[in-house]
Design a protein around this motif. Structure first.
Motif, PDB file in Angstrom:
ATOM      1  N   SER A   1      56.110  23.342   8.865  1.00 60.17           N
ATOM      2  CA  SER A   1      54.987  23.408   7.856  1.00 60.17           C
ATOM      3  C   SER A   1      53.983  22.305   8.290  1.00 60.17           C
ATOM      4  CB  SER A   1      55.673  22.749   6.477  1.00 60.17           C
ATOM      5  OG  SER A   1      56.132  21.512   6.662  1.00 60.17           O
ATOM      6  N   TRP A   2      54.082  21.309   8.958  1.00 62.91           N
ATOM      7  CA  TRP A   2      53.204  20.415   9.348  1.00 62.91           C
ATOM      8  C   TRP A   2      52.239  20.999  10.495  1.00 62.91           C
ATOM      9  CZ3 TRP A   2      51.282  16.782   6.536  1.00 62.91           C
ATOM     10  CH2 TRP A   2      51.834  16.243   5.629  1.00 62.91           C
ATOM     11  N   ILE A   3      52.934  21.743  11.464  1.00 69.45           N
ATOM     12  CA  ILE A   3      52.110  22.194  12.501  1.00 69.45           C
ATOM     13  C   ILE A   3      51.222  23.162  11.863  1.00 69.45           C
ATOM     14  CG2 ILE A   3      52.141  23.508  14.654  1.00 69.45           C
ATOM     15  CD1 ILE A   3      54.893  22.073  15.547  1.00 69.45           C
ATOM     16  N   GLY A   4      51.752  24.138  10.962  1.00 69.17           N
ATOM     17  CA  GLY A   4      51.224  25.194  10.109  1.00 69.17           C
ATOM     18  C   GLY A   4      49.823  24.562   9.436  1.00 69.17           C
ATOM     19  N   VAL A   5      50.186  23.469   8.813  1.00 69.78           N
ATOM     20  CA  VAL A   5      48.862  22.912   8.102  1.00 69.78           C
ATOM     21  C   VAL A   5      47.548  22.549   9.196  1.00 69.78           C
ATOM     22  CG1 VAL A   5      48.131  21.260   6.405  1.00 69.78           C
ATOM     23  CG2 VAL A   5      50.138  22.536   6.053  1.00 69.78           C
ATOM     24  N   ILE A   6      48.205  21.658  10.100  1.00 69.45           N
ATOM     25  CA  ILE A   6      47.372  21.227  10.940  1.00 69.45           C
ATOM     26  C   ILE A   6      46.500  22.448  11.845  1.00 69.45           C
ATOM     27  CG2 ILE A   6      47.036  20.077  13.329  1.00 69.45           C
ATOM     28  CD1 ILE A   6      49.466  18.392  12.178  1.00 69.45           C
ATOM     29  N   THR A   7      47.166  23.357  12.118  1.00 64.16           N
ATOM     30  CA  THR A   7      46.654  24.771  12.648  1.00 64.16           C
ATOM     31  C   THR A   7      45.487  25.220  11.768  1.00 64.16           C
ATOM     32  OG1 THR A   7      48.733  25.089  13.939  1.00 64.16           O
ATOM     33  CG2 THR A   7      46.944  26.966  13.572  1.00 64.16           C
TER      34      THR A   7
ATOM     35  N   GLU B   1      61.274  21.883  -0.902  1.00 68.43           N
ATOM     36  CA  GLU B   1      60.167  20.957  -0.913  1.00 68.43           C
ATOM     37  C   GLU B   1      59.097  21.416  -0.012  1.00 68.43           C
ATOM     38  OE1 GLU B   1      60.607  16.788   0.423  1.00 68.43           O
ATOM     39  OE2 GLU B   1      62.730  17.149  -0.088  1.00 68.43           O
ATOM     40  N   ASN B   2      57.689  21.004  -0.268  1.00 70.98           N
ATOM     41  CA  ASN B   2      56.768  21.695   0.409  1.00 70.98           C
ATOM     42  C   ASN B   2      56.703  20.402   1.726  1.00 70.98           C
ATOM     43  OD1 ASN B   2      55.972  23.894  -0.871  1.00 70.98           O
ATOM     44  ND2 ASN B   2      55.238  22.730  -2.258  1.00 70.98           N
ATOM     45  N   PHE B   3      56.406  20.826   2.950  1.00 72.44           N
ATOM     46  CA  PHE B   3      56.067  19.948   3.984  1.00 72.44           C
ATOM     47  C   PHE B   3      57.434  19.182   4.516  1.00 72.44           C
ATOM     48  CE2 PHE B   3      52.102  20.293   1.680  1.00 72.44           C
ATOM     49  CZ  PHE B   3      51.258  20.905   2.530  1.00 72.44           C
TER      50      PHE B   3
ATOM     51  N   PHE C   1      45.474  28.146  19.700  1.00 74.55           N
ATOM     52  CA  PHE C   1      46.230  29.225  19.931  1.00 74.55           C
ATOM     53  C   PHE C   1      47.860  28.771  20.276  1.00 74.55           C
ATOM     54  CE2 PHE C   1      47.819  32.682  23.063  1.00 74.55           C
ATOM     55  CZ  PHE C   1      47.868  33.756  22.317  1.00 74.55           C
ATOM     56  N   MET C   2      48.033  27.578  21.033  1.00 78.07           N
ATOM     57  CA  MET C   2      49.084  26.975  21.461  1.00 78.07           C
ATOM     58  C   MET C   2      49.918  26.497  20.109  1.00 78.07           C
ATOM     59  SD  MET C   2      48.459  25.298  25.017  1.00 78.07           S
ATOM     60  CE  MET C   2      47.060  24.230  24.629  1.00 78.07           C
ATOM     61  N   LEU C   3      48.965  26.064  19.285  1.00 74.64           N
ATOM     62  CA  LEU C   3      49.701  25.388  17.864  1.00 74.64           C
ATOM     63  C   LEU C   3      50.266  26.771  17.056  1.00 74.64           C
ATOM     64  CD1 LEU C   3      47.027  22.780  16.918  1.00 74.64           C
ATOM     65  CD2 LEU C   3      49.655  22.582  17.462  1.00 74.64           C
ATOM     66  N   ILE C   4      49.587  27.874  17.297  1.00 73.18           N
ATOM     67  CA  ILE C   4      50.146  29.056  16.409  1.00 73.18           C
ATOM     68  C   ILE C   4      51.373  29.163  17.315  1.00 73.18           C
ATOM     69  CG2 ILE C   4      49.667  31.633  16.081  1.00 73.18           C
ATOM     70  CD1 ILE C   4      46.709  30.857  15.842  1.00 73.18           C
ATOM     71  N   ALA C   5      51.637  29.319  18.362  1.00 75.41           N
ATOM     72  CA  ALA C   5      52.780  29.620  18.998  1.00 75.41           C
ATOM     73  C   ALA C   5      53.781  28.655  18.852  1.00 75.41           C
ATOM     74  CB  ALA C   5      52.750  29.550  20.626  1.00 75.41           C
ATOM     75  N   ALA C   6      53.436  27.254  18.633  1.00 78.08           N
ATOM     76  CA  ALA C   6      54.557  26.207  18.135  1.00 78.08           C
ATOM     77  C   ALA C   6      54.923  26.534  16.752  1.00 78.08           C
ATOM     78  CB  ALA C   6      53.972  24.923  18.426  1.00 78.08           C
ATOM     79  N   THR C   7      54.048  26.970  15.753  1.00 77.99           N
ATOM     80  CA  THR C   7      54.364  27.249  14.494  1.00 77.99           C
ATOM     81  C   THR C   7      55.319  28.447  14.412  1.00 77.99           C
ATOM     82  OG1 THR C   7      52.132  26.542  13.825  1.00 77.99           O
ATOM     83  CG2 THR C   7      53.527  27.833  11.988  1.00 77.99           C
TER      84      THR C   7
ATOM     85  N   ALA D   1      40.062  26.364  10.336  1.00 75.91           N
ATOM     86  CA  ALA D   1      38.844  26.442   9.216  1.00 75.91           C
ATOM     87  C   ALA D   1      37.779  25.712   9.660  1.00 75.91           C
ATOM     88  CB  ALA D   1      39.404  25.755   8.036  1.00 75.91           C
ATOM     89  N   LEU D   2      37.956  24.433  10.680  1.00 73.35           N
ATOM     90  CA  LEU D   2      36.864  23.881  11.063  1.00 73.35           C
ATOM     91  C   LEU D   2      36.156  24.487  12.328  1.00 73.35           C
ATOM     92  CD1 LEU D   2      38.344  20.124  11.120  1.00 73.35           C
ATOM     93  CD2 LEU D   2      36.517  20.971   9.663  1.00 73.35           C
ATOM     94  N   GLN D   3      37.032  25.168  12.942  1.00 67.86           N
ATOM     95  CA  GLN D   3      36.583  25.914  14.262  1.00 67.86           C
ATOM     96  C   GLN D   3      35.609  27.047  13.902  1.00 67.86           C
ATOM     97  OE1 GLN D   3      36.693  25.732  17.585  1.00 67.86           O
ATOM     98  NE2 GLN D   3      37.477  27.232  18.484  1.00 67.86           N
ATOM     99  N   TYR D   4      36.217  27.650  12.666  1.00 67.39           N
ATOM    100  CA  TYR D   4      35.322  28.904  12.021  1.00 67.39           C
ATOM    101  C   TYR D   4      33.973  28.237  11.543  1.00 67.39           C
ATOM    102  CZ  TYR D   4      34.906  33.218   9.280  1.00 67.39           C
ATOM    103  OH  TYR D   4      34.305  34.274   8.637  1.00 67.39           O
ATOM    104  N   LEU D   5      34.007  27.054  10.901  1.00 71.51           N
ATOM    105  CA  LEU D   5      32.851  26.996  10.345  1.00 71.51           C
ATOM    106  C   LEU D   5      31.853  26.319  11.420  1.00 71.51           C
ATOM    107  CD1 LEU D   5      33.942  24.780   7.333  1.00 71.51           C
ATOM    108  CD2 LEU D   5      32.575  26.881   7.340  1.00 71.51           C
TER     109      LEU D   5
END
Length: 132
Positions: free
Chosen positions: A25-31, A18-20, A71-77, A36-40
């Motif tokens: 998986s949810w923290i990864g998608v949110i990150t 199953e996906n998600f 960065f903290m979300l990446i650590a959590a992922t 993407a928003l930060q980049y734009l």
């Protein structure tokens, strides 16, 4: 980033997973969405010279905060992904994963300390003043 997400979906679908289905998986998608928003916003506000200085000054602290949050979300992922791999608490594989998790947390803690400590803040060089 899109290549990695595509690989995850393909792998999950080909193995009938199953996906998600996990926090990882949810923290990864949110990150990924925040990235993407930060980049734009970063491209349009800071890369293009036509953005007004007032907008840049307004966005800079928000941009810095979101970068640290990401960065903290990446650590959590990463940590939650390692936790998903653990078969049991005291197996040999789990001990290795716990050691990796401790190294990951240590790395993220040091980087976060360096980023938030004003002593390590970049000072303006003469070339920065010329380019402004």
């Amino acid at each position: 980033m899109s290549l990695g997400l595509s690989a995850v979906f393909r792998s999950n679908n080909s193995n009938n997973y199953e996906n998600f289905h996990s926090v990882h998986s949810w923290i990864g998608v949110i990150t990924c969405v925040i990235f993407a928003l930060q980049y734009l916003v970063g491209i349009f506000a800071f890369l293009f010279p036509k953005a007004p200085e007032a907008i840049r000054a307004l966005l800079l602290p928000i941009h810095q905060y979101i970068g640290q949050l990401m960065f903290m979300l990446i650590a959590a992922t990463v940590i939650s992904g390692l936790q998903n791999l653990m078969p049991s608490l005291f197996s040999e594989k789990s001990v290795i994963l716990i050691k990796i998790a401790i190294l990951v947390i240590s790395f993220f803690a040091v980087v976060l300390y360096l980023v938030t400590n004003p002593k390590f803040k970049r000072t303006e060089s003469p070339s920065d003043a010329i380019n402004s």
